[in-house]
Design an enzyme around this catalytic site. Structure first.
Site: not given
Ligand code: IFM
Length: 458
Positions: A169, A355
């Site tokens: 990210e 994710e």
């Molecule tokens: O916890 C975070 C993660 O580190 C990166 N993506 C989003 C998640 C939730 O906010």
């Protein structure tokens, strides 16, 4: 999938769950590790919810064998975790710390012993503080520093790890860390943001080159978080705000990687703060990758907001829609939309959903060995159905990682937001699989049939 309407996911589809180093490991300075920018940021009072830190987190650094056992019991086939750069290179470059590498060595072996495939992220936000002292992501030299670190990791673990992500990210790294200051290193600068983004992308490309140069087996990719952006109303101002937000969040990191150029909209957004970048940089940035990792949580409904430069847009909540505890709108149809959009704009690159998950206000105690989290079960059901629908429509989605394996340190929200499939009691470190863990385990066991056969439409 032979029957394109089958309730099952394709053979070989990879089912996993994810975490990141600073969020779960604890013991951030153990065994000679160098401090990270998150160590500094959390130890500056007022930066996080109740000034909480990752000093202990889930104590995964010491409890990883128990955590791997829980993964196996859930039926996970893969575990995505990140390496803390400063454990391996305490000063960020130069001297390697064998004790820090040793932790990841043991973790990988433990996973493989249980038949769980590791996916390793090289950078999930915990930059060594020593590099921040030299400008961090604002220093052009960081592309080389990162590639060298990546080379050390590939060499040490590449005989057992075959799935690598460079950055997690980059949008959040910059938006939180360099533009709005809510994440480490806490800067607020419209001028720094484009420089940090560009150096992140250069570092990504340099690490991909290091991977190819080392002739490592396996695949390397980039992980981005994507959100379809919809206008709050049909007014031209809101429509333009949604378009700017889309360019800023969704195109900024993918256009350079897949098309070799930034979208024009970014020049308009950043104005005088947008620099001219050397053309040769894009040769590095667009080094071909093997897969794209997509992190998806929500969509953004945007309204024009002159008070929020440089994008001049802010989120609004839509009455009647469901929201998680963050609060992010629950929108599985937007998940499907975003996967289809990636294929349409960038081609049918192999995709891992790296994710996806939700924070809800679960009961914070365990009753009769159980944590009931029906909203999270529903969130997973609907988003996995969206993922299956994307596959049915021919998108090359190869795997899915739930966020997160367990409740953990949610950055500036500290321990106040729980995303886990596994409940963690942060007083005792006791782990209890939630109902969502059982549900996900059943989905894995049945290759998706446990989702039922209803359908999500984009
Ligand atoms: O916890 C975070 C993660 O580190 C990166 N993506 C989003 C998640 C939730 O906010």
């Amino acid at each position: 999938m032979s029957d394109s309407r089958s309730a099952r996911f394709p053979e070989g589809f990879l089912w996993g769950a994810a975490t990141s180093a600073y969020q779960v490991e604890g013991s951030p300075l153990a065994d000679g590790a160098g401090p990270s920018i998150w160590q500094r940021f959390t130890h500056t009072p007022g930066n996080t919810f109740e000034s909480q830190t990752g000093d202990v987190a889930c104590d995964h650094y010491r409890r990883y064998p128990e955590d791997v056992r829980l993964m196996r019991e859930m039926g996970l086939q893969a575990y995505r975790f990140s390496l803390a750069w400063g454990r391996i290179l305490p000063e960020g470059r130069g001297r390697v710390n064998p004790a820090g590498l040793g932790f990841y060595d043991r973790l990988v072996d433990e996973l493989l012993k249980d038949g769980i495939r590791p996916m390793v992220t090289l950078y999930h936000w915990d930059l060594p503080a020593a590099l921040d002292d030299q400008g961090g992501w604002l220093n052009r030299d960081i592309a080389g520093w990162f590639a060298d670190y990546a080379g050390v990791a590939f060499k040490a673990l590449g005989d057992r790890v075959d799935l690598w992500a460079t950055l997690n990210e980059p949008w959040v790294v910059v938006d939180g860390g360099y533009l709005y200051g809510v994440h480490a290193p806490g800067h607020r600068s419209r001028f720094e943001a484009p420089l940090a983004s560009h150096n992140l992308l250069r570092a990504h490309g340099a690490a991909v080159r290091a991977f190819r140069a080392g002739a490592h087996a396996g695949q390397v990719g980039l992980v981005v978080n994507l959100e379809p952006k919809d206008p709050a109303t049909s007014s031209p101002e809101d429509v333009a705000a949604a378009e700017r937000s889309d360019a800023y969040m969704n195109h900024q990191y993918l256009d350079p990687v897949f098309k070799g150029a930034y979208p024009q909209a970014l020049r308009d957004i950043f104005g005088e703060a947008w620099p001219e970048f050397p053309a040769a940089d894009f040769d590095v940035i667009r080094e071909p990758i093997d897969f794209l990792g997509i992190n998806y949580y929500t969509r953004g409904v945007m309204k024009h907001d002159p008070e929020r430069p440089p994008v001049r847009a802010s989120h609004v909540q839509v009455p009647g829609r469901p929201y998680t505890a963050i609060p992010w709108e629950v929108s599985p149809e937007s998940f499907l939309r975003v996967i289809l959009w990636v294929r349409e704009r960038y081609g049918n690159i192999p995709i891992y959903v790296t994710e996806n998950g939700a924070a809800f206000a679960d009961p914070d105690h365990v009753r009769d060995g159980r944590v009931e989290d029906p909203q999270r079960v529903e969130y997973y059901r609907e988003h996995l159905m969206a993922c299956r629908e994307a596959i049915r429509r021919g998108v090359d989605v190869r795997g899915y990682f739930a966020w997160s394996l367990m409740d953990n340190f949610e950055w500036s929200a500290g321990y106040s937001k729980r995303f886990g499939l596994i409940h963690v009691d942060f007083e005792t470190q006791a782990r209890t699989p939630k109902d969502s863990a059982r549900f996900y385990g059943e989905v894995i066991r049945t290759h998706g049939e446990a989702l039922g056969d209803s359908q999500i439409e984009a």
